[in-house]
Design a protein around this motif. Structure first.
Motif, PDB file in Angstrom:
ATOM      1  N   MET A  94       0.892  -1.136  -0.114  1.00 38.34           N
ATOM      2  CA  MET A  94       0.028  -0.182  -0.191  1.00 38.34           C
ATOM      3  C   MET A  94       0.744   1.253  -0.041  1.00 38.34           C
ATOM      4  O   MET A  94       1.969   1.331   0.574  1.00 38.34           O
ATOM      5  CB  MET A  94      -0.913  -0.130   1.347  1.00 38.34           C
ATOM      6  N   ALA A 101      -9.802 -16.118   2.940  1.00 34.84           N
ATOM      7  CA  ALA A 101     -11.119 -15.961   3.302  1.00 34.84           C
ATOM      8  C   ALA A 101     -11.420 -16.065   4.698  1.00 34.84           C
ATOM      9  O   ALA A 101     -10.596 -16.390   5.767  1.00 34.84           O
ATOM     10  CB  ALA A 101     -11.471 -17.627   2.826  1.00 34.84           C
ATOM     11  N   GLY A 131     -13.448 -20.825   4.878  1.00 32.03           N
ATOM     12  CA  GLY A 131     -13.334 -21.844   3.988  1.00 32.03           C
ATOM     13  C   GLY A 131     -13.994 -23.237   3.886  1.00 32.03           C
ATOM     14  O   GLY A 131     -14.012 -23.736   5.042  1.00 32.03           O
ATOM     15  N   ARG A 186       5.581 -10.945  -3.022  1.00 32.17           N
ATOM     16  CA  ARG A 186       4.947 -11.416  -2.175  1.00 32.17           C
ATOM     17  C   ARG A 186       5.365 -10.581  -0.795  1.00 32.17           C
ATOM     18  O   ARG A 186       6.587 -10.660  -0.770  1.00 32.17           O
ATOM     19  CB  ARG A 186       4.779 -13.001  -1.993  1.00 32.17           C
ATOM     20  N   THR A 222       8.431  -7.812   5.017  1.00 30.02           N
ATOM     21  CA  THR A 222       9.333  -7.403   3.880  1.00 30.02           C
ATOM     22  C   THR A 222       8.991  -7.965   2.471  1.00 30.02           C
ATOM     23  O   THR A 222       8.112  -9.143   2.659  1.00 30.02           O
ATOM     24  CB  THR A 222      10.687  -7.559   4.081  1.00 30.02           C
ATOM     25  N   LEU A 223       9.160  -7.648   1.550  1.00 31.62           N
ATOM     26  CA  LEU A 223       8.609  -8.226   0.246  1.00 31.62           C
ATOM     27  C   LEU A 223       9.898  -9.137  -0.088  1.00 31.62           C
ATOM     28  O   LEU A 223      10.946  -8.971  -0.260  1.00 31.62           O
ATOM     29  CB  LEU A 223       8.471  -7.099  -0.826  1.00 31.62           C
ATOM     30  N   PHE A 249       3.391   0.555   2.961  1.00 32.62           N
ATOM     31  CA  PHE A 249       3.333  -0.211   4.063  1.00 32.62           C
ATOM     32  C   PHE A 249       2.544  -1.519   3.502  1.00 32.62           C
ATOM     33  O   PHE A 249       1.798  -1.474   2.550  1.00 32.62           O
ATOM     34  CB  PHE A 249       2.575   0.290   5.307  1.00 32.62           C
ATOM     35  N   PRO A 250       2.787  -2.593   4.351  1.00 29.65           N
ATOM     36  CA  PRO A 250       2.010  -4.070   3.879  1.00 29.65           C
ATOM     37  C   PRO A 250       0.426  -3.645   4.046  1.00 29.65           C
ATOM     38  O   PRO A 250       0.162  -3.018   4.804  1.00 29.65           O
ATOM     39  CB  PRO A 250       2.433  -4.900   4.775  1.00 29.65           C
ATOM     40  N   PRO A 251      -0.258  -4.287   3.049  1.00 28.71           N
ATOM     41  CA  PRO A 251      -1.829  -4.374   3.439  1.00 28.71           C
ATOM     42  C   PRO A 251      -2.258  -4.866   4.716  1.00 28.71           C
ATOM     43  O   PRO A 251      -1.765  -5.704   5.027  1.00 28.71           O
ATOM     44  CB  PRO A 251      -2.358  -4.989   2.098  1.00 28.71           C
ATOM     45  N   ARG A 296      -5.913  -9.822   6.819  1.00 27.75           N
ATOM     46  CA  ARG A 296      -7.443 -10.204   7.006  1.00 27.75           C
ATOM     47  C   ARG A 296      -7.376 -11.030   8.381  1.00 27.75           C
ATOM     48  O   ARG A 296      -6.488 -11.523   9.014  1.00 27.75           O
ATOM     49  CB  ARG A 296      -7.742 -11.104   5.790  1.00 27.75           C
ATOM     50  N   THR A 300      -8.801 -13.769  11.318  1.00 25.07           N
ATOM     51  CA  THR A 300      -8.164 -15.156  11.190  1.00 25.07           C
ATOM     52  C   THR A 300      -9.608 -15.906  10.364  1.00 25.07           C
ATOM     53  O   THR A 300     -10.612 -15.828  10.449  1.00 25.07           O
ATOM     54  CB  THR A 300      -8.418 -15.529  12.627  1.00 25.07           C
ATOM     55  N   SER A 301      -9.118 -16.963   9.709  1.00 23.91           N
ATOM     56  CA  SER A 301      -9.945 -17.694   8.819  1.00 23.91           C
ATOM     57  C   SER A 301     -10.391 -19.124   9.473  1.00 23.91           C
ATOM     58  O   SER A 301      -9.279 -19.734  10.095  1.00 23.91           O
ATOM     59  CB  SER A 301      -9.279 -17.912   7.442  1.00 23.91           C
ATOM     60  N   GLU A 302     -11.099 -19.496   9.206  1.00 26.35           N
ATOM     61  CA  GLU A 302     -11.702 -20.931   9.609  1.00 26.35           C
ATOM     62  C   GLU A 302     -11.919 -21.785   8.490  1.00 26.35           C
ATOM     63  O   GLU A 302     -12.395 -21.278   7.344  1.00 26.35           O
ATOM     64  CB  GLU A 302     -13.020 -20.857  10.410  1.00 26.35           C
ATOM     65  N   THR A 303     -11.391 -22.916   8.637  1.00 22.83           N
ATOM     66  CA  THR A 303     -11.598 -23.904   7.555  1.00 22.83           C
ATOM     67  C   THR A 303     -12.709 -24.998   7.858  1.00 22.83           C
ATOM     68  O   THR A 303     -12.443 -25.719   8.853  1.00 22.83           O
ATOM     69  CB  THR A 303     -10.400 -24.668   7.010  1.00 22.83           C
ATOM     70  N   TRP A 304     -13.463 -25.202   7.253  1.00 17.59           N
ATOM     71  CA  TRP A 304     -14.374 -26.416   7.479  1.00 17.59           C
ATOM     72  C   TRP A 304     -14.255 -27.760   6.525  1.00 17.59           C
ATOM     73  O   TRP A 304     -14.188 -27.305   5.076  1.00 17.59           O
ATOM     74  CB  TRP A 304     -15.946 -25.892   7.610  1.00 17.59           C
ATOM     75  N   MET A 326     -25.162 -13.379   9.844  1.00 20.04           N
ATOM     76  CA  MET A 326     -24.368 -12.094   9.552  1.00 20.04           C
ATOM     77  C   MET A 326     -25.391 -10.949   9.376  1.00 20.04           C
ATOM     78  O   MET A 326     -25.087  -9.879   9.555  1.00 20.04           O
ATOM     79  CB  MET A 326     -23.558 -12.222   8.226  1.00 20.04           C
TER      80      MET A 326
END
Lengths: 398, 259
Positions: free
Chosen positions: A212, A373, A376, B17, B24-25, B229-231, B234, B236-240, B258
């Motif tokens: 960014m 996500a 997921g 990435r 850092t990139l 700066f880094p974006p 996101r 924490t993600s859950e995986t089902w 929701m």
């Protein structure tokens, strides 16, 4: 101009090398080498504990001019008398920014027979509406639109101009900035005001969303930016519709125009347009066939949403290019994004990762889409989506 | 027909990435490539040349190694290439870049048609082309998927907008930015590649373009990057995992909560 290195202070710690987003710094033994491609962004200056690095002061022959009186402007994008949703979003953001600098908010409405939109703009936050109507402005064309907005800005001196980063906005706003000899930042996702210097801080993703950048226009006015649709919030309660309307004559110039609208050759038929959709159901390679996009359409219809796709699905001919989401397509930020059979290439992620809530459905638990996500689901999209459709219908007794 | 194609050398963005720990990139093995959209611009320039006659000159502004990108363009069939390179050009924003490129086209003796890609994949601004058209005071048609020429010698362009595709007619000279729908870029030919190796590529700097240092690069830029700066990460993600029916039921329940 290049980065200034004080070799005596440099301890060759390497912190700057790691901090450089462009990879132009390297250590040769104990010596820091500044390579080609430095943009003088200053990331290294911030991390250098020895204070050995600095960005040269810009040679600025002319002092910054006084703040122009015209306030914060929003380009009110419309087509055939219907406002683009981004207009209300930007009037909301402009209202917030204008409060901080104690300035007025104005909308600039260009078109032919569009006066009926004035109350809508006032309700959305415009305290003043500049209105220019002319048959040459009936359809979007870069040349007359750039000429009209340039002329208005010269006359009424805005401090800030915001416009939607739509195809139209991104085509003609750079021309306005060039005509006015001022800075322009593309596709912003956040704005702030530096209270000390009264400067608009414009934040946008770059390098495919991997970094960014915050950008300012320090020496010239107006400060201009295009802003990503779906990112900013319209005002929740409308303001009073008793603002001022400034009607302006559009003078297309003495010479004949150099570009002419011929016809609209194809309308994108979206049941719900991607731009501004609250729910998007998107499909990728995992859908395997054009006919499976019917499933996504059915799901999108049930959720009142739009259908999108990855580049792979578009390249395979399963769905049309205007539905493509990602770096080479559209950028969206709905409240809910359901990624179906999408692996999550970086180029796709940049187009959707600012969505409020992301659901990913993919067979491969290691797919990068799961990294962005919120929920997921590991499994076959061609089994889960039909099951989800059944589930929704069951709960609604359809 | 004098055709100029403006290209940019960019890092292959997918390789860039952020390291999730150090922020850092990660840059190992990043290749430089011709901006993918510019290949469509070059292809369109070559096709117009083949149908209308003329020459295709490729132009880029960048560090000395951007010459590689120009050689690649010559290998695809461009007739000539010019590299705009000078320490003074460093740190240019879109305005300063557009001004430098516009001056170079002027030095080439002008152009009937200038093609650019839709945008560059590193900066993603799509601003340089439209700004060049303004500076040069020539016609502009953005986001073209089709370009043809009518009997009046004007270009007819079908171009993408948010509502669909419009056909517009523009007088020449014109600058046209193209989307990837417009064509299928060719592969380099052996003959052209051989020629490309030997073709001299002039390098033009500040003095060659008749510009002064205050007009180009960072000094000539109206915008300034103040922070990188880094974006934001996101949540924490859950995986089902489970049967399709179970997963569907669970998801629907969650989505209803929701709203």
């Amino acid at each position: 101009m290049s980065l200034i290195l004080d070799a005596e202070k440099c301890t060759a710690c390497g912190a700057c090398v790691d901090s450089c987003p462009f990879g132009v710094l390297s250590l040769k033994g104990e010596t820091l080498v500044i390579g080609e491609g430095c943009t003088l962004c200053g990331a290294c200056v911030e991390v250098c504990e020895a204070q050995a690095l600095s960005v040269p002061e810009t040679e600025d022959p002319s002092p910054r001019p006084g703040v122009p009186p015209g306030g914060v402007w929003v380009f009110a994008e419309q087509r055939h008398g219907v406002l683009a949703p981004v207009t209300r979003e930007l009037l909301g953001e402009a209202t917030r920014l204008a409060k901080e600098i104690d300035a007025a908010v104005a909308a600039v409405l260009l078109g032919d027979k569009v006066e009926h939109l004035v109350p809508e703009l006032q309700a959305a936050g415009a305290q003043r509406v500049y209105l220019a109507e002319h048959p040459l402005l009936a359809e979007f064309l870069e040349e007359p639109y750039a000429a009209a907005l340039t002329e208005l800005a010269r006359r009424f001196q805005p401090e800030i101009i915001l416009a939607g980063a739509t195809y139209a906005g991104r085509a003609f706003i750079p021309q306005v900035a060039a005509n006015l000899k001022t800075g322009l930042t593309a596709d912003c996702t956040a704005f702030a005001i530096d209270p000390e210097k009264r400067l608009l801080q414009q934040t946008r993703p770059a390098f495919g969303g991997n970094i960014m950048a915050t950008i300012i226009t320090p020496r010239t006015y107006p400060q201009m930016a295009t802003a990503r649709p779906g990112t900013f919030k319209p005002l929740s309660s409308g303001s009073s519709a008793d603002g001022q309307v400034v009607r302006v004559e559009f003078n297309p110039g003495e010479t004949a125009p150099h570009s002419r609208f011929l016809a609209t050759v194809a309308e994108i038929k979206e049941r719900v347009p991607l731009a501004g959709a609250e729910v998007i159901v998107a499909g990728g390679r995992g859908l395997k066939d054009a006919k499976n996009f019917k499933l996504l359409e059915e799901l999108a219809d049930l959720l009142g949403g739009a259908v999108g796709a990855t580049r792979a699905a578009v390249d395979a001919g399963w769905i049309a290019y205007p539905q493509q989401i990602g770096q080479t397509g559209k950028t969206v930020s709905p409240r809910l994004y359901i990624a179906c059979g999408i692996s999550g290439a970086a180029q796709h992620l940049v187009g959707m990762q600012s969505s409020d809530f992301i659901v990913a459905i993919n067979k491969d638990p290691a797919a990068p889409i799961f990294q962005v996500a919120d929920v997921g689901l590991v499994g076959d999209v061609l089994e889960i989506v039909p099951a989800l459709i059944q589930e929704i219908k069951k709960s609604r007794n359809v | 027909m004098k055709i100029v194609v403006c290209i940019k050398q960019v890092p292959e963005t997918q390789d860039v990435r952020l390291d999730p720990v150090t922020h850092t990139l990660k840059r190992e093995g990043i290749k430089s490539i011709i901006n993918p959209f510019d290949l469509y611009a070059l292809e369109e320039g070559l096709r117009v040349k083949e149908s209308q006659g003329g020459t295709v000159t490729v132009l880029t502004m960048g560090p000395p190694q951007a010459e590689e990108a120009l050689r690649e363009a010559l290998g695809l069939g461009a007739d000539a290439a010019v590299l705009l390179s000078d320490r003074a050009f460093a740190g240019a924003d879109t305005w300063a870049t557009a001004l430098t490129l516009a001056k170079a086209v002027e030095k080439l003796g002008g152009a009937d048609l200038i093609f650019t890609g839709k945008q560059a994949i590193d900066g993603d601004t799509a601003q340089v082309g439209p700004m060049m058209a303004s500076i040069m005071n020539i016609s502009l048609a953005s986001w073209a998927r089709k370009v043809s020429f009518n009997t009046a010698g004007k270009a007819e362009v079908e171009r993408l907008l948010d509502h669909g595709y419009d056909a517009v007619e523009v007088d020449l000279p014109a600058l046209i930015s193209v989307t990837k729908e417009i064509n299928e870029p060719r592969l380099p030919s052996f003959k052209a590649k051989l020629k490309a190796k030997k073709e001299p590529i002039p390098v033009w700097g500040l003095a060659d373009l008749g510009l002064n240092a205050a007009e180009v690069g960072l000094a000539g830029s109206f915008t300034q990057v103040v922070k990188v700066f880094p974006p934001p990460a996101r949540g924490t993600s859950e995986t089902w995992e489970g049967s399709p029916q179970d997963l569907a039921a669970r998801l629907w329940q969650r989505l209803q909560e929701m709203t």
